[in-house]
Design a protein around this motif. Structure first.
Motif, mmCIF file in Angstrom:
data_model
loop_
_atom_site.group_PDB
_atom_site.id
_atom_site.type_symbol
_atom_site.label_atom_id
_atom_site.label_comp_id
_atom_site.label_asym_id
_atom_site.label_seq_id
_atom_site.Cartn_x
_atom_site.Cartn_y
_atom_site.Cartn_z
ATOM 1 N N ARG A 187 -6.393 -3.894 5.224
ATOM 2 C CA ARG A 187 -6.753 -5.018 4.356
ATOM 3 C C ARG A 187 -7.298 -4.540 3.014
ATOM 4 O O ARG A 187 -7.038 -5.150 1.976
ATOM 5 N N GLY A 188 -8.058 -3.469 3.041
ATOM 6 C CA GLY A 188 -8.592 -2.941 1.793
ATOM 7 C C GLY A 188 -7.488 -2.502 0.856
ATOM 8 O O GLY A 188 -7.563 -2.710 -0.361
ATOM 9 N N GLN A 189 -6.436 -1.893 1.415
ATOM 10 C CA GLN A 189 -5.307 -1.460 0.592
ATOM 11 C C GLN A 189 -4.537 -2.662 0.033
ATOM 12 O O GLN A 189 -4.123 -2.662 -1.130
ATOM 13 N N ILE A 190 -4.342 -3.685 0.887
ATOM 14 C CA ILE A 190 -3.652 -4.897 0.416
ATOM 15 C C ILE A 190 -4.473 -5.576 -0.675
ATOM 16 O O ILE A 190 -3.929 -6.054 -1.680
ATOM 17 N N ALA A 191 -5.787 -5.603 -0.493
ATOM 18 C CA ALA A 191 -6.661 -6.212 -1.502
ATOM 19 C C ALA A 191 -6.554 -5.468 -2.825
ATOM 20 O O ALA A 191 -6.489 -6.081 -3.902
ATOM 21 N N ARG A 192 -6.515 -4.123 -2.762
ATOM 22 C CA ARG A 192 -6.374 -3.339 -3.997
ATOM 23 C C ARG A 192 -5.017 -3.587 -4.643
ATOM 24 O O ARG A 192 -4.891 -3.616 -5.870
ATOM 25 N N LEU A 235 0.020 2.770 -3.859
ATOM 26 C CA LEU A 235 -0.265 1.366 -4.165
ATOM 27 C C LEU A 235 0.070 1.032 -5.612
ATOM 28 O O LEU A 235 0.578 -0.053 -5.913
ATOM 29 N N SER A 236 -0.215 1.961 -6.528
ATOM 30 C CA SER A 236 0.068 1.699 -7.942
ATOM 31 C C SER A 236 1.566 1.560 -8.182
ATOM 32 O O SER A 236 2.006 0.691 -8.946
ATOM 33 N N LYS A 237 2.379 2.399 -7.507
ATOM 34 C CA LYS A 237 3.829 2.294 -7.667
ATOM 35 C C LYS A 237 4.347 0.991 -7.060
ATOM 36 O O LYS A 237 5.245 0.344 -7.615
ATOM 37 N N LEU A 238 3.777 0.619 -5.900
ATOM 38 C CA LEU A 238 4.190 -0.634 -5.265
ATOM 39 C C LEU A 238 3.827 -1.833 -6.141
ATOM 40 O O LEU A 238 4.616 -2.776 -6.292
ATOM 41 N N ALA A 239 2.633 -1.784 -6.730
ATOM 42 C CA ALA A 239 2.216 -2.866 -7.630
ATOM 43 C C ALA A 239 3.130 -2.933 -8.845
ATOM 44 O O ALA A 239 3.532 -4.023 -9.281
ATOM 45 N N PHE A 240 3.483 -1.761 -9.382
ATOM 46 C CA PHE A 240 4.383 -1.724 -10.535
ATOM 47 C C PHE A 240 5.756 -2.278 -10.168
ATOM 48 O O PHE A 240 6.386 -2.992 -10.955
ATOM 49 N N GLN A 241 6.222 -1.955 -8.955
ATOM 50 C CA GLN A 241 7.514 -2.455 -8.497
ATOM 51 C C GLN A 241 7.496 -3.983 -8.386
ATOM 52 O O GLN A 241 8.462 -4.661 -8.755
ATOM 53 N N ASN A 242 6.387 -4.520 -7.891
ATOM 54 C CA ASN A 242 6.265 -5.978 -7.780
ATOM 55 C C ASN A 242 6.188 -6.641 -9.150
ATOM 56 O O ASN A 242 6.700 -7.749 -9.345
ATOM 57 N N LEU A 243 5.537 -5.968 -10.097
ATOM 58 C CA LEU A 243 5.443 -6.522 -11.449
ATOM 59 C C LEU A 243 6.809 -6.583 -12.123
ATOM 60 O O LEU A 243 7.051 -7.455 -12.966
ATOM 61 N N LYS A 244 7.699 -5.673 -11.754
ATOM 62 C CA LYS A 244 9.039 -5.676 -12.340
ATOM 63 C C LYS A 244 9.842 -6.896 -11.902
ATOM 64 O O LYS A 244 10.772 -7.317 -12.592
ATOM 65 N N PHE A 251 -5.208 -6.819 -6.387
ATOM 66 C CA PHE A 251 -6.053 -6.614 -7.564
ATOM 67 C C PHE A 251 -5.253 -5.972 -8.695
ATOM 68 O O PHE A 251 -5.301 -6.418 -9.849
ATOM 69 N N LEU A 252 -4.492 -4.928 -8.365
ATOM 70 C CA LEU A 252 -3.702 -4.225 -9.380
ATOM 71 C C LEU A 252 -2.633 -5.131 -9.981
ATOM 72 O O LEU A 252 -2.392 -5.113 -11.193
ATOM 73 N N GLU A 253 -1.987 -5.936 -9.135
ATOM 74 C CA GLU A 253 -0.947 -6.834 -9.640
ATOM 75 C C GLU A 253 -1.531 -7.893 -10.576
ATOM 76 O O GLU A 253 -0.958 -8.188 -11.628
ATOM 77 N N THR A 254 -2.667 -8.470 -10.184
ATOM 78 C CA THR A 254 -3.297 -9.492 -11.027
ATOM 79 C C THR A 254 -3.706 -8.911 -12.371
ATOM 80 O O THR A 254 -3.461 -9.515 -13.427
ATOM 81 N N MET A 255 -4.321 -7.736 -12.351
ATOM 82 C CA MET A 255 -4.708 -7.092 -13.600
ATOM 83 C C MET A 255 -3.474 -6.686 -14.403
ATOM 84 O O MET A 255 -3.486 -6.723 -15.643
ATOM 85 N N GLY A 256 -2.401 -6.321 -13.692
ATOM 86 C CA GLY A 256 -1.160 -5.958 -14.380
ATOM 87 C C GLY A 256 -0.596 -7.123 -15.170
ATOM 88 O O GLY A 256 -0.197 -6.968 -16.336
ATOM 89 N N TYR A 257 -0.575 -8.310 -14.540
ATOM 90 C CA TYR A 257 -0.109 -9.494 -15.264
ATOM 91 C C TYR A 257 -1.026 -9.813 -16.445
ATOM 92 O O TYR A 257 -0.565 -10.263 -17.504
ATOM 93 N N GLY A 258 -2.318 -9.567 -16.258
ATOM 94 C CA GLY A 258 -3.249 -9.796 -17.358
ATOM 95 C C GLY A 258 -2.980 -8.881 -18.532
ATOM 96 O O GLY A 258 -2.984 -9.318 -19.696
#
Length: 638
Positions: free
Chosen positions: A97-102, A3-12, A105-112
């Motif tokens: 759903r729990g994984q999607i929610a996390r 999930l962290s890698k996927l969130a990082f990929q989306n942030l890119k 969460f990671l993406e929002t905090m990443g942008y922050g």
């Protein structure tokens, strides 16, 4: 992939969210800068008044933090709407759903975190130039350097991490509200046409009209009642206008013959289907626009008229009521040169407030005299000294009053209301040892500002003045060659008069420096807060329109198949986006112009030029947002 890698990929994939990240970064930048400037050592050392005025930045930073939280909360909704299909795809691929929610969460905090890093980094570099800009508008000499405020950094990180944490938790929780079918059919969920409520539509406009009417009433008489009622009428009327009147207006237009010409049918249908869901957003932006334009316009106007304001408060470089020889010795040793010197004999007479009938009682708002049942002082000047003052100030000399007559000297700007209240001749009966005077003329000639309270002054003929039993004193007014410069003379004069400095002397320079510092600081804070509000409101409309563009892809694909070419589609997009941008802007502008009219009456200045400057700057930024939004909308649907 974790999930962290996927969130990082989306942030890119930052290109799609560059407007959001830019607005968030700018809000963090200004917040950090305000905190850094608040504790800037160079500013604190340059002006002892700055430490007291620094609370302006504290208040501004609180407002900015609250507004940033609302903005991020609002914009997160639009991101979720745009990504419903993407989120549905994650669910289809097996993510719970729990994984999607996390993930959200990671993406929002990443942008922050990205916004914090960029905002603080840019703020650290820019704070030096912001300090120089602030020092310039405050008329201060400051040697600004690059500094990092550890306390400001920690406070900024703490505040915005908390904001993003709350938003991230809320966004993650929202995932549980949607089913898989709802996520995949998000673009196909058409909104029903809203119902028309003619009565509520008319009532909304009436409420705004009532609010505007109240602005023309004497607010000071019942301020605590009229002001809240005025604001309530305008705000409720604004929300009603966006929720009901716009729907009513669009329905009326749809019944006109021109509705069926060209692409109007498509445009009106698109607007009607979206206006209900956009009503709250448009109303909020209208109110924010009105508040922003009014605040920035007010601060700009006050700063614009600093010279005139100080000149009216302190008409001379120096005024003294005693120790003339000692004061002139100090002046001779300083760098100042005396351009002119005028002397006037004054007698202060106590009158009971109850002894002064209307129309003079209105001056209680300007502390012309004491509270009811307490004596207030009125100054009397003989006609000979008045002539000298008038010639020294370039005023037309009024004919000498006869026995039993007097001329009113408007020694303070607030007394301009005399022009609305007094119609010459008016009798003013004074029930004491003095005779009654009939006011025959009025002029705004200053005597001097040596009083704790602003006073009315009367010019009487020399014989009447000589018969007054009160002991007179001589006011000496000096005009210096460079009254905005001080080489220590003011401090020496203050030491000369000691405890009597407040009543025996008045100087232009201290009032000018204090007024410039105060109004400059307020203008600086208002300007940057206004810019943040503008960027945030523009970004909210931008995000909202792009979210609607994603949902309108299928509609535009259909109208393209029925023969609507690319040029006509672009025209629809321009008018559609233009309607959403122009509606809150136009109504907010009207609200602010009405408010600025009230301000103009209170200040008694012609504030057209500074107001237009604020409006033009606001409009330019708004137009840029409009152009960017049209292009982005067009790329999505075509």
């Amino acid at each position: 992939m974790s999930l962290s890698k996927l969130a990082f990929q989306n942030l890119k994939n930052i290109r799609q969210n560059v407007m959001y990240l830019g607005a968030v970064t700018f809000a963090i930048l200004i917040y950090y800068t305000f905190l850094a400037i608040r504790s800037n050592e160079a500013m604190l050392q340059a002006n002892e008044l700055y430490g007291k005025l620094g609370t302006v930045f504290t208040g501004a930073s609180v407002i900015l933090a609250l507004f940033s939280a609302i903005f991020i909360w609002y914009s997160s909704d639009f991101f979720l709407r745009r990504r419903k299909k993407e989120i549905g795809l994650y669910a289809l691929l097996g993510l719970e759903r729990g994984q999607i929610a996390r993930l959200i969460f990671l993406e929002t905090m990443g942008y922050g975190v990205i916004g914090l890093i960029l905002g603080i980094a840019i703020g650290t570099v820019a704070s030096k130039y912001f300090v120089q800009l602030l020092a310039s508008v405050m008329a201060m000499q400051v040697d600004a350097t690059f500094t990092i405020s550890g306390a400001s950094v920690l406070q900024t990180i703490g505040v915005f991490l908390l904001i993003f944490l709350i938003i991230a938790l809320r966004s993650a929780r929202t995932i549980y509200r949607f089913t898989l079918i709802e996520l995949f059919k998000a673009e196909q969920q058409a909104e029903s046409l809203p119902k028309v409520h003619p009565i509520l539509a008319v009532l909304s406009v009436v409420l705004i009209g009532v609010g505007y009417y109240l602005t023309g009433q004497p607010l000071m008489d019942h301020f605590t009642i009229v002001a809240p009622l005025l604001m309530l009428c305008v705000i409720l009327g604004t929300f009603g206008t966006m929720s009901y009147f716009t729907i009513f207006l669009l329905r009326v237009l749809s019944n006109q013959a021109r509705h069926f010409k060209g692409t109007n049918l498509i445009l009106h249908g698109q607007l009607l289907s979206r206006i209900k869901s956009n009503a709250v957003m448009l109303s909020t932006i209208t109110v924010i626009t009105a508040v922003t334009l009014t605040t920035v316009g007010t601060a700009t106007s006050i700063y614009y008229f600093i010279d005139q304001t100080v000149e009216e408060q302190v008409p001379y470089s120096l005024s003294i009521a005693s120790k003339q020889s000692e004061a002139e010795q100090l002046i001779a040793k300083s760098d100042q040169k005396i351009d002119s010197r005028t002397m006037v004999n004054v007698k202060n007479v106590d009158h009971q407030m109850t002894d002064l009938p209307n129309p003079l009682t209105f001056t209680r708002y300007y502390a012309t005299y004491a509270y009811e049942d307490q004596p207030g002082q009125f100054s009397y000047v003989n006609y000979s000294d008045y002539v000298k003052l008038a010639k020294a100030n370039g005023k037309t000399v009024i004919k000498e009053p006869k026995q039993g007559e007097a001329i009113v000297l408007e020694t303070f700007k607030g007394n301009d209301l005399l022009k609305m209240k007094i119609k010459s001749p008016v009798g003013v009966e004074i029930k004491d040892v003095h005779e009654s005077f009939r006011i025959t003329a009025a002029t705004n000639l200053p005597i001097a500002q040596l009083y704790e309270k602003q006073r009315l002054a009367f010019v009487v003929n020399d014989d009447t003045f000589a018969k007054m039993p009160e002991k007179g004193f001589t006011l000496t007014n000096y005009q210096f060659s460079d009254e905005r410069h001080d080489d220590g003379l003011m401090k020496q004069l203050t030491q000369l008069y000691g405890k009597q400095a407040d009543t025996e002397m008045a100087a232009y320079y201290p009032v000018y420096t204090m007024t410039t510092a105060t109004t400059g600081l307020l203008a600086f804070a208002a300007g940057f807060l206004g810019l943040v509000f503008l960027l945030a409101t523009g970004s909210i409309i931008y995000f909202k329109m792009l979210a609607e563009a994603e949902e309108s892809k299928q509609r535009f694909a259909i109208i393209q198949k029925i023969g609507v070419d690319e040029k006509e589609q672009t025209g629809i997009i321009r008018r559609l986006v233009g309607f959403v941008f122009s509606l809150p802007y136009a109504l907010g502008l009207v609200h602010s112009l009405v408010a600025m009219q009230v301000l103009q009456k209170l200040l008694n200045y012609n504030i057209v030029r500074p107001t237009l400057l604020a409006i033009v700057c606001y409009t330019i930024v708004y137009l840029i947002y409009y152009i960017v939004t049209v292009r982005a909308y067009r790329r999505i649907v075509t």
